[in-house]
Design a protein around this motif. Structure first.
Motif, PDB file in Angstrom:
ATOM      1  N   SER A 123      -2.926   2.158   0.441  1.00 51.23           N
ATOM      2  CA  SER A 123      -1.776   1.504   0.235  1.00 51.23           C
ATOM      3  C   SER A 123      -1.496   0.473   1.087  1.00 51.23           C
ATOM      4  O   SER A 123      -0.784  -0.247   0.681  1.00 51.23           O
ATOM      5  CB  SER A 123      -0.588   2.511  -0.170  1.00 51.23           C
ATOM      6  N   SER A 124      -1.696   0.844   2.330  1.00 56.49           N
ATOM      7  CA  SER A 124      -1.170  -0.275   3.324  1.00 56.49           C
ATOM      8  C   SER A 124      -2.079  -0.024   4.704  1.00 56.49           C
ATOM      9  O   SER A 124      -2.362   1.108   4.837  1.00 56.49           O
ATOM     10  CB  SER A 124       0.249  -0.216   3.493  1.00 56.49           C
ATOM     11  N   ILE A 125      -2.138  -1.139   5.428  1.00 52.16           N
ATOM     12  CA  ILE A 125      -2.525  -1.153   6.701  1.00 52.16           C
ATOM     13  C   ILE A 125      -1.533  -1.685   7.508  1.00 52.16           C
ATOM     14  O   ILE A 125      -1.162  -2.888   7.404  1.00 52.16           O
ATOM     15  CB  ILE A 125      -4.150  -1.653   6.814  1.00 52.16           C
ATOM     16  N   ASN A 126      -1.440  -1.206   8.699  1.00 53.78           N
ATOM     17  CA  ASN A 126      -0.322  -1.784   9.574  1.00 53.78           C
ATOM     18  C   ASN A 126      -0.835  -1.889  11.027  1.00 53.78           C
ATOM     19  O   ASN A 126      -1.619  -1.109  11.360  1.00 53.78           O
ATOM     20  CB  ASN A 126       0.968  -0.822   9.571  1.00 53.78           C
ATOM     21  N   ILE A 171      -3.809   3.066   9.055  1.00 56.87           N
ATOM     22  CA  ILE A 171      -3.973   3.054   7.511  1.00 56.87           C
ATOM     23  C   ILE A 171      -3.196   4.168   6.790  1.00 56.87           C
ATOM     24  O   ILE A 171      -3.446   5.334   7.022  1.00 56.87           O
ATOM     25  CB  ILE A 171      -5.551   3.305   7.480  1.00 56.87           C
ATOM     26  N   ILE A 172      -2.618   3.925   5.665  1.00 58.28           N
ATOM     27  CA  ILE A 172      -1.926   4.831   4.848  1.00 58.28           C
ATOM     28  C   ILE A 172      -2.417   4.821   3.539  1.00 58.28           C
ATOM     29  O   ILE A 172      -2.624   3.742   2.823  1.00 58.28           O
ATOM     30  CB  ILE A 172      -0.419   4.350   4.862  1.00 58.28           C
ATOM     31  N   ALA A 173      -2.716   5.915   3.080  1.00 57.87           N
ATOM     32  CA  ALA A 173      -3.289   6.399   1.625  1.00 57.87           C
ATOM     33  C   ALA A 173      -2.342   6.972   0.980  1.00 57.87           C
ATOM     34  O   ALA A 173      -1.443   7.612   1.662  1.00 57.87           O
ATOM     35  CB  ALA A 173      -4.592   6.726   1.790  1.00 57.87           C
ATOM     36  N   SER A 218      -8.193  -8.029   2.629  1.00 56.42           N
ATOM     37  CA  SER A 218      -8.934  -8.619   1.545  1.00 56.42           C
ATOM     38  C   SER A 218      -9.552  -7.649   0.596  1.00 56.42           C
ATOM     39  O   SER A 218      -9.522  -7.973  -0.544  1.00 56.42           O
ATOM     40  CB  SER A 218      -9.905  -9.650   2.292  1.00 56.42           C
ATOM     41  N   LEU A 219     -10.185  -6.479   1.221  1.00 54.20           N
ATOM     42  CA  LEU A 219     -11.024  -5.586   0.393  1.00 54.20           C
ATOM     43  C   LEU A 219      -9.861  -4.837  -0.668  1.00 54.20           C
ATOM     44  O   LEU A 219     -10.290  -4.469  -1.871  1.00 54.20           O
ATOM     45  CB  LEU A 219     -11.610  -4.726   1.113  1.00 54.20           C
ATOM     46  N   ILE A 220      -8.672  -4.572   0.013  1.00 52.38           N
ATOM     47  CA  ILE A 220      -7.689  -4.046  -1.091  1.00 52.38           C
ATOM     48  C   ILE A 220      -7.031  -4.842  -2.178  1.00 52.38           C
ATOM     49  O   ILE A 220      -7.145  -4.556  -3.284  1.00 52.38           O
ATOM     50  CB  ILE A 220      -6.233  -3.646  -0.443  1.00 52.38           C
ATOM     51  N   ASN A 221      -6.962  -6.269  -1.761  1.00 55.10           N
ATOM     52  CA  ASN A 221      -6.774  -7.301  -2.780  1.00 55.10           C
ATOM     53  C   ASN A 221      -7.764  -7.541  -3.892  1.00 55.10           C
ATOM     54  O   ASN A 221      -7.475  -7.617  -4.872  1.00 55.10           O
ATOM     55  CB  ASN A 221      -6.282  -8.698  -2.046  1.00 55.10           C
ATOM     56  N   ARG A 222      -9.125  -7.460  -3.293  1.00 58.18           N
ATOM     57  CA  ARG A 222     -10.004  -7.803  -4.337  1.00 58.18           C
ATOM     58  C   ARG A 222     -10.209  -6.619  -5.336  1.00 58.18           C
ATOM     59  O   ARG A 222     -10.539  -6.731  -6.280  1.00 58.18           O
ATOM     60  CB  ARG A 222     -11.399  -7.813  -3.585  1.00 58.18           C
ATOM     61  N   PHE A 282       8.229   4.890  -3.478  1.00 58.47           N
ATOM     62  CA  PHE A 282       7.629   4.900  -4.767  1.00 58.47           C
ATOM     63  C   PHE A 282       8.028   3.721  -5.554  1.00 58.47           C
ATOM     64  O   PHE A 282       7.146   2.940  -6.216  1.00 58.47           O
ATOM     65  CB  PHE A 282       8.467   5.702  -5.723  1.00 58.47           C
ATOM     66  N   LYS A 283       9.265   3.025  -5.240  1.00 55.40           N
ATOM     67  CA  LYS A 283       9.583   1.707  -5.780  1.00 55.40           C
ATOM     68  C   LYS A 283       8.793   0.373  -5.312  1.00 55.40           C
ATOM     69  O   LYS A 283       8.441  -0.305  -6.075  1.00 55.40           O
ATOM     70  CB  LYS A 283      11.046   1.516  -5.671  1.00 55.40           C
ATOM     71  N   ALA A 284       8.679   0.682  -3.905  1.00 52.77           N
ATOM     72  CA  ALA A 284       7.822  -0.379  -3.267  1.00 52.77           C
ATOM     73  C   ALA A 284       6.410  -0.433  -3.674  1.00 52.77           C
ATOM     74  O   ALA A 284       5.973  -1.530  -4.142  1.00 52.77           O
ATOM     75  CB  ALA A 284       8.076  -0.108  -1.897  1.00 52.77           C
ATOM     76  N   LYS A 285       5.801   0.682  -3.953  1.00 51.36           N
ATOM     77  CA  LYS A 285       4.379   0.927  -4.222  1.00 51.36           C
ATOM     78  C   LYS A 285       4.332   0.458  -5.740  1.00 51.36           C
ATOM     79  O   LYS A 285       3.212  -0.153  -6.012  1.00 51.36           O
ATOM     80  CB  LYS A 285       3.969   2.105  -3.799  1.00 51.36           C
ATOM     81  N   LYS A 286       5.047   0.800  -6.565  1.00 47.68           N
ATOM     82  CA  LYS A 286       5.173   0.452  -8.130  1.00 47.68           C
ATOM     83  C   LYS A 286       5.350  -0.977  -7.958  1.00 47.68           C
ATOM     84  O   LYS A 286       4.581  -1.828  -9.040  1.00 47.68           O
ATOM     85  CB  LYS A 286       6.206   1.223  -8.854  1.00 47.68           C
ATOM     86  N   SER A 287       6.184  -1.771  -7.155  1.00 51.66           N
ATOM     87  CA  SER A 287       6.388  -3.075  -7.430  1.00 51.66           C
ATOM     88  C   SER A 287       5.088  -3.821  -6.933  1.00 51.66           C
ATOM     89  O   SER A 287       4.818  -4.784  -7.750  1.00 51.66           O
ATOM     90  CB  SER A 287       7.476  -3.582  -6.610  1.00 51.66           C
ATOM     91  N   LYS A 288       4.485  -3.430  -5.997  1.00 51.78           N
ATOM     92  CA  LYS A 288       3.086  -3.804  -5.543  1.00 51.78           C
ATOM     93  C   LYS A 288       2.217  -3.974  -6.584  1.00 51.78           C
ATOM     94  O   LYS A 288       1.436  -4.909  -7.032  1.00 51.78           O
ATOM     95  CB  LYS A 288       2.823  -3.275  -4.224  1.00 51.78           C
TER      96      LYS A 288
END
Length: 165
Positions: free
Chosen positions: A79-82, A94-96, A120-124, A155-161
């Protein structure tokens, strides 16, 4: 930048050969149609390593002569990499949806390259999703929220994404 060759170079005198062999070992374990795209390691001792392929991310920590810790996360569940900078080095987290992994004490410029690669891999991967995929992912996120793993804000942030809002 080729983070694989850069990581070997940065391993330092006397460790380059060992780092190359470590990477070759991971290449032999790749799945069918899987390619190694990036590697990063901690410094000055490369005991924490991060391998990025076109299908998954593997965080490998050498904790002793016979002890290794390995976390594998499919790219589809990231879901994200920081990245965070601490002094002259950086950390990657890295968060999954069901796991997380981190590598600390990396060269800053390598950490930034790895972040760009994973982003870029996540976006692809997310651009190839169908509406049903997005709906299923939102349902899974709701289940995680309902079970207490995610808080409402996450939850809201990931849903919006997922919805591109």
């Amino acid at each position: 930048m080729d983070t694989i060759e850069e990581t070997i170079k940065l391993a330092g005198w006397g460790r380059k050969k060992a780092m190359r062999k470590q990477i070759e070992m991971f290449v032999k374990e790749l799945l069918e149609s899987e390619d190694l795209l990036g590697v990063a390691a901690s410094h000055p001792n490369p005991t924490e390593q991060l391998y990025i392929s076109n299908k998954r991310m593997i965080a490998h920590k050498i904790e002793g002569i016979f002890e290794n810790k390995r976390v594998e996360i499919p790219l589809s569940s990231i879901s994200s990499i920081n990245t965070s900078v601490k002094g002259l080095s950086a950390s990657i987290e890295i968060i999954a949806s069901n796991n997380s992994a981190s590598v600390e004490k990396m060269y800053i410029y390598v950490a930034r390259e790895i972040k760009k690669l994973v982003d870029s891999l996540i976006n692809r991967n997310s651009s190839h999703e169908t509406p049903n995929d997005v709906t299923d992912q939102i349902k899974k996120l709701a289940d995680l929220r309902d079970s207490g793993i995610l808080i409402e804000e996450e939850f809201k942030a990931k849903k919006s994404k997922l919805l591109g809002i």
